[in-house]
Scaffold this motif. Structure first.
Motif, PDB file in Angstrom:
ATOM      1  N   TYR A  54      47.760 114.585 144.540  1.00  0.00           N
ATOM      2  CA  TYR A  54      46.586 113.720 144.455  1.00  0.00           C
ATOM      3  C   TYR A  54      45.302 114.397 144.948  1.00  0.00           C
ATOM      4  CZ  TYR A  54      49.643 109.794 143.298  1.00  0.00           C
ATOM      5  OH  TYR A  54      50.539 108.972 142.680  1.00  0.00           O
ATOM      6  N   PRO A  55      45.334 115.109 146.082  1.00  0.00           N
ATOM      7  CA  PRO A  55      44.086 115.763 146.532  1.00  0.00           C
ATOM      8  C   PRO A  55      43.557 116.786 145.523  1.00  0.00           C
ATOM      9  CG  PRO A  55      45.665 115.655 148.331  1.00  0.00           C
ATOM     10  CD  PRO A  55      46.407 115.267 147.094  1.00  0.00           C
ATOM     11  N   TYR A  87      45.221 108.733 136.213  1.00  0.00           N
ATOM     12  CA  TYR A  87      44.671 108.925 137.557  1.00  0.00           C
ATOM     13  C   TYR A  87      43.181 109.278 137.488  1.00  0.00           C
ATOM     14  CZ  TYR A  87      44.209 110.286 142.399  1.00  0.00           C
ATOM     15  OH  TYR A  87      43.808 110.352 143.708  1.00  0.00           O
ATOM     16  N   LEU A  88      42.833 110.192 136.605  1.00  0.00           N
ATOM     17  CA  LEU A  88      41.424 110.583 136.477  1.00  0.00           C
ATOM     18  C   LEU A  88      40.571 109.401 136.054  1.00  0.00           C
ATOM     19  CD1 LEU A  88      41.751 114.077 134.756  1.00  0.00           C
ATOM     20  CD2 LEU A  88      41.233 113.600 137.153  1.00  0.00           C
ATOM     21  N   THR A 143      39.687 107.104 138.832  1.00  0.00           N
ATOM     22  CA  THR A 143      38.748 107.611 139.841  1.00  0.00           C
ATOM     23  C   THR A 143      37.328 107.519 139.301  1.00  0.00           C
ATOM     24  OG1 THR A 143      39.144 109.886 139.067  1.00  0.00           O
ATOM     25  CG2 THR A 143      40.453 109.103 140.930  1.00  0.00           C
ATOM     26  N   SER A 144      36.860 108.574 138.640  1.00  0.00           N
ATOM     27  CA  SER A 144      35.457 108.568 138.222  1.00  0.00           C
ATOM     28  C   SER A 144      35.241 109.141 136.826  1.00  0.00           C
ATOM     29  CB  SER A 144      34.633 109.382 139.225  1.00  0.00           C
ATOM     30  OG  SER A 144      35.157 110.699 139.337  1.00  0.00           O
ATOM     31  N   ASP A 168      41.883 114.858 142.846  1.00  0.00           N
ATOM     32  CA  ASP A 168      40.618 114.346 143.374  1.00  0.00           C
ATOM     33  C   ASP A 168      39.523 115.412 143.298  1.00  0.00           C
ATOM     34  OD1 ASP A 168      41.721 111.876 143.949  1.00  0.00           O
ATOM     35  OD2 ASP A 168      42.147 112.369 146.047  1.00  0.00           O
ATOM     36  N   ASP A 169      39.896 116.660 143.585  1.00  0.00           N
ATOM     37  CA  ASP A 169      38.925 117.761 143.491  1.00  0.00           C
ATOM     38  C   ASP A 169      38.508 117.994 142.043  1.00  0.00           C
ATOM     39  OD1 ASP A 169      38.916 118.199 146.217  1.00  0.00           O
ATOM     40  OD2 ASP A 169      40.429 119.788 146.157  1.00  0.00           O
ATOM     41  N   ALA A 206      38.504 115.695 139.664  1.00  0.00           N
ATOM     42  CA  ALA A 206      37.664 114.555 139.294  1.00  0.00           C
ATOM     43  C   ALA A 206      36.250 114.690 139.865  1.00  0.00           C
ATOM     44  CB  ALA A 206      38.310 113.256 139.778  1.00  0.00           C
ATOM     45  N   LYS A 207      36.154 115.236 141.059  1.00  0.00           N
ATOM     46  CA  LYS A 207      34.849 115.419 141.698  1.00  0.00           C
ATOM     47  C   LYS A 207      33.945 116.326 140.854  1.00  0.00           C
ATOM     48  CE  LYS A 207      35.080 116.450 146.010  1.00  0.00           C
ATOM     49  NZ  LYS A 207      35.264 117.240 147.262  1.00  0.00           N
TER      50      LYS A 207
END
Length: 213
Positions: free
Chosen positions: A120-121, A167-168, A171-172, A124-125, A127-128
């Motif tokens: 997941y982390p 998941y993506l 998120t954003s 998250d990176d 997606a950021k």
């Protein structure tokens, strides 16, 4: 294996590979045009079971033009490298596109499409960076080794790609930017004659592709 697949369907997670890119010189731009054509061909014949591919590119929300593409993708590539350093994800430049190759051992357990917690982390990176550089579309491509039934492997690869996209999207990352493909065992990057090589073939690739005006 069918029971495992049923459980996977109930717990779809996310795993990705981005196609994107741009270059800072004419040579890379020319390469990018050729790669874009190849990506289109792969998308046409490599989707696996389209009924289970939940994501198809939507309408473009923004676009780049001319020399702006190279600079935009150069900056995005650098940020991917910085965010994903020491994560196990390999970042490649393919003309105007960026490819993120994510090994299966850090994304999914064997015979499962549920994303492992430690992944997941990393997502998250990813997606950021994607949120910051939104003038791209993403091809999320699942791959397996050759162990087991080929039809089952193709289905599993689609489910894994969908998990990453889910998941993506949660998120954003806009769903309109996402496409999922499952290639099963048809595109190995190593022979399947050893466990070490089979591990290389169990992967998800994210291709980041610039939106061109």
């Amino acid at each position: 294996m069918k029971n495992t697949m049923t459980k996977s369907l109930a717990a779809i997670a996310v795993s990705t590979l981005l196609i994107g890119g741009c270059t800072s010189n004419a040579t890379n731009a020319q390469k990018g045009a050729g790669i874009g054509a190849v990506v289109g061909a792969l998308a046409g014949k490599g989707t696996g079971d389209n009924a289970k591919s939940r994501y198809v590119w939507g309408a473009a929300l923004g676009a780049l033009a001319g020399t702006a593409i190279g600079s935009y993708m150069d900056k995005q590539e650098q940020e991917f490298r910085e965010e994903l350093a020491d994560s196990g994800v390999e970042v490649y430049r393919e003309g105007d596109n960026i490819k993120l190759s994510i090994p299966g051992n850090i994304t999914f357990d064997t015979d499962s499409s549920a994303i492992v917690t430690d992944f997941y982390p990393v997502l998250d990176d990813v997606a950021k960076v994607l949120a910051k550089y939104d003038k791209t579309k993403l091809s999320i491509e699942g791959h397996t080794d050759s162990v087991g039934d080929s039809a089952y492997n193709r289905e599993l690869s689609v489910l894994r790609a969908n998990s990453v996209a889910n998941y993506l999207a949660a998120t954003s990352v806009s769903e309109a930017r996402l496409q999922t493909l499952g290639f099963g065992e048809t595109q190995p990057i190593a022979s399947n004659d050893s466990e070490q090589n089979r591990r290389k073939n169990r992967r998800v690739e994210l291709r980041v592709i610039p939106l061109e005006s």
